[in-house]
Design a protein around this motif. Structure first.
Motif, PDB file in Angstrom:
ATOM      1  N   GLY A 110     -24.185  -9.786  32.087  1.00 52.83           N
ATOM      2  CA  GLY A 110     -25.187  -9.497  31.058  1.00 52.83           C
ATOM      3  C   GLY A 110     -26.415 -10.393  31.143  1.00 52.83           C
ATOM      4  N   SER A 115     -33.066  -6.320  33.973  1.00 53.23           N
ATOM      5  CA  SER A 115     -32.881  -5.203  33.026  1.00 53.23           C
ATOM      6  C   SER A 115     -32.526  -3.922  33.764  1.00 53.23           C
ATOM      7  CB  SER A 115     -34.163  -4.960  32.239  1.00 53.23           C
ATOM      8  OG  SER A 115     -34.410  -6.061  31.423  1.00 53.23           O
ATOM      9  N   ARG A 122     -24.513  -0.110  33.865  1.00 49.56           N
ATOM     10  CA  ARG A 122     -23.991   0.725  32.773  1.00 49.56           C
ATOM     11  C   ARG A 122     -23.801   2.172  33.239  1.00 49.56           C
ATOM     12  NH1 ARG A 122     -27.541  -2.627  29.427  1.00 49.56           N
ATOM     13  NH2 ARG A 122     -29.162  -1.028  29.450  1.00 49.56           N
ATOM     14  N   HIS A 126     -20.194   4.189  33.447  1.00 47.36           N
ATOM     15  CA  HIS A 126     -19.992   5.547  32.904  1.00 47.36           C
ATOM     16  C   HIS A 126     -19.337   6.448  33.932  1.00 47.36           C
ATOM     17  CE1 HIS A 126     -23.248   6.162  29.571  1.00 47.36           C
ATOM     18  NE2 HIS A 126     -22.228   5.442  29.166  1.00 47.36           N
ATOM     19  N   SER A 132     -18.186   3.860  28.150  1.00 46.72           N
ATOM     20  CA  SER A 132     -19.351   2.985  28.320  1.00 46.72           C
ATOM     21  C   SER A 132     -18.891   1.541  28.429  1.00 46.72           C
ATOM     22  CB  SER A 132     -20.327   3.145  27.151  1.00 46.72           C
ATOM     23  OG  SER A 132     -19.805   2.504  25.999  1.00 46.72           O
ATOM     24  N   GLU A 134     -20.326  -0.927  27.008  1.00 46.86           N
ATOM     25  CA  GLU A 134     -20.387  -1.506  25.662  1.00 46.86           C
ATOM     26  C   GLU A 134     -19.101  -1.251  24.874  1.00 46.86           C
ATOM     27  OE1 GLU A 134     -24.614  -0.036  26.636  1.00 46.86           O
ATOM     28  OE2 GLU A 134     -22.552   0.470  27.149  1.00 46.86           O
ATOM     29  N   GLU A 135     -18.582  -0.011  24.958  1.00 47.76           N
ATOM     30  CA  GLU A 135     -17.399   0.278  24.140  1.00 47.76           C
ATOM     31  C   GLU A 135     -16.186  -0.494  24.640  1.00 47.76           C
ATOM     32  OE1 GLU A 135     -15.489   4.301  24.250  1.00 47.76           O
ATOM     33  OE2 GLU A 135     -16.948   4.767  25.820  1.00 47.76           O
ATOM     34  N   VAL A 150     -21.484  -7.931  23.307  1.00 48.70           N
ATOM     35  CA  VAL A 150     -21.923  -6.526  23.268  1.00 48.70           C
ATOM     36  C   VAL A 150     -23.445  -6.423  23.412  1.00 48.70           C
ATOM     37  CG1 VAL A 150     -21.979  -4.383  21.926  1.00 48.70           C
ATOM     38  CG2 VAL A 150     -19.850  -5.682  22.105  1.00 48.70           C
ATOM     39  N   PRO A 151     -24.239  -7.194  22.628  1.00 43.70           N
ATOM     40  CA  PRO A 151     -25.689  -7.107  22.848  1.00 43.70           C
ATOM     41  C   PRO A 151     -26.124  -7.611  24.223  1.00 43.70           C
ATOM     42  CG  PRO A 151     -25.201  -8.655  21.056  1.00 43.70           C
ATOM     43  CD  PRO A 151     -23.917  -7.998  21.430  1.00 43.70           C
ATOM     44  N   SER A 154     -25.738  -4.761  26.524  1.00 36.66           N
ATOM     45  CA  SER A 154     -26.534  -3.599  26.117  1.00 36.66           C
ATOM     46  C   SER A 154     -28.024  -3.846  26.292  1.00 36.66           C
ATOM     47  CB  SER A 154     -26.316  -3.265  24.631  1.00 36.66           C
ATOM     48  OG  SER A 154     -24.986  -3.473  24.264  1.00 36.66           O
ATOM     49  N   THR A 194     -30.094 -12.774  22.874  1.00 38.24           N
ATOM     50  CA  THR A 194     -29.720 -11.521  23.559  1.00 38.24           C
ATOM     51  C   THR A 194     -30.866 -10.533  23.750  1.00 38.24           C
ATOM     52  OG1 THR A 194     -29.006 -10.515  21.471  1.00 38.24           O
ATOM     53  CG2 THR A 194     -27.312 -11.626  22.770  1.00 38.24           C
ATOM     54  N   THR A 195     -32.023 -10.750  23.120  1.00 35.66           N
ATOM     55  CA  THR A 195     -33.079  -9.740  23.261  1.00 35.66           C
ATOM     56  C   THR A 195     -34.372 -10.245  23.891  1.00 35.66           C
ATOM     57  OG1 THR A 195     -34.008 -10.133  21.062  1.00 35.66           O
ATOM     58  CG2 THR A 195     -32.242  -8.484  21.227  1.00 35.66           C
TER      59      THR A 195
END
Length: 316
Positions: A110, A115, A122, A126, A132, A134-135, A150-151, A154, A194-195
């Protein structure tokens, strides 16, 4: 800053496949031939080799390798041969399955992938697992770990160089306040980590250091035994100077009583085409021993030869 050595003129994928087929034929596998091909091809070339092998022989190259190889050497060759996004998807999935979910591997992916790369991971996740990333991360983690991880997986951070210094000052204050209150998993702190883009985060942390007299990771050492704080500090290190983080992972993997081959294989296969040169320089500085010598002292046989070839050591 990669160290992978790819020859000036690379044979066609069809020729490489023919040679690999030869390596599998006969009584014993020709491991040296496998290393001489796969350890000296970049990601695009390895992908083409996989596709060509499948078209030419109607067999999945990874399955063929699995049949022929074993133990740590097999793991190194398979991880290396995978396309980077598929490799990361595989490692992340494996990490969610471990009894104690391997939070470090998930955090590493992560924080240290771009990015766009993380987006491809991801997608690959899938396609391969029909769920996913994330899940699965959310399902296999809990509490503060889930709040952070998780973030992180994501995120689609801004990748440009622009930095807002006013924002850096404001967010440094927020971070300091939360850490002073020991609110380590506060949503504002998690949001910033995280962002924000990596240059923005660097500016914020530099401001934190100048304004409050301590590097943030020093202030996050309030309780050295706290597993969440360890992970948070590692995430910050991964986001700001990944080569230092990976040098430490290698140092711990090699200096253990008994080598941690999983960590060693993971770092070498995932960083060989990224920043291995910087990791090697950092390792030499920190340990007064070149990384290739440390690996040689701790591994043997084809596994050793594969790792040395990947870190760009001479004629391995």
């Amino acid at each position: 800053m990669a160290t992978l050595t790819v020859p000036q003129s690379v044979p066609s994928a069809a020729e490489d496949c023919e040679q690999l087929r030869k390596a599998f034929a006969g009584w014993g596998t020709n491991e040296a031939l496998i290393i001489s091909i796969l350890a000296h091809r970049n990601a695009a070339q390895r992908k083409l080799i996989q596709e060509t092998y499948n078209q030419s022989y109607g067999e999945d190259l990874l399955k063929a390798l699995e049949k022929e190889l074993s133990s740590d050497f097999e793991r190194a060759v398979l991880l290396w041969t995978l396309v980077p996004a598929e490799r990361d998807a595989f490692l992340a999935n494996e990490a969610t399955k471990m009894l104690t979910a391997s939070n470090w591997v998930i955090m590493e992916i992560g924080c240290t992938r771009s990015s766009h790369d993380l987006f491809l991971v991801r997608q690959a996740y899938h396609a391969r697992y029909k769920r996913s990333l994330e899940e699965d991360v959310a399902y296999h983690t809990s509490g503060d770990f889930r709040k952070l991880l998780v973030p992180l997986v994501s995120a689609f951070r801004y990748e440009g160089p622009e930095v807002n210094m006013i924002l850096a000052r404001t967010e440094a204050k927020i971070l300091h306040q939360k850490i002073s209150e020991k609110a380590y998993s506060d949503e504002e702190l998690i949001r910033i980590v995280t962002t924000r883009s990596k240059p923005q985060l660097n500016a914020t942390l530099n401001h934190y250091n100048n304004e409050f007299g301590n590097a943030i990771n020093k202030d996050l050492k309030a309780n050295p035994e706290d597993e969440f704080l360890k992970l948070l500090r590692a995430a910050i290190k991964c986001l700001t100077c990944p080569e230092k983080y990976f040098e430490k992972v290698l140092r711990l993997a090699i200096n253990k009583m008994g080598t941690d081959e999983w960590a060693l294989t993971r770092v070498v296969t995932t960083r060989a085409e990224v920043d291995m040169q910087r990791i090697k320089e950092g390792y030499h500085r920190r340990n007064s021993v070149p990384l290739d010598r440390a690996i040689s002292g701790d591994t043997s046989g084809d596994y050793e030869k594969m790792l040395l070839a990947l870190i760009g050591h001479g004629n391995a």
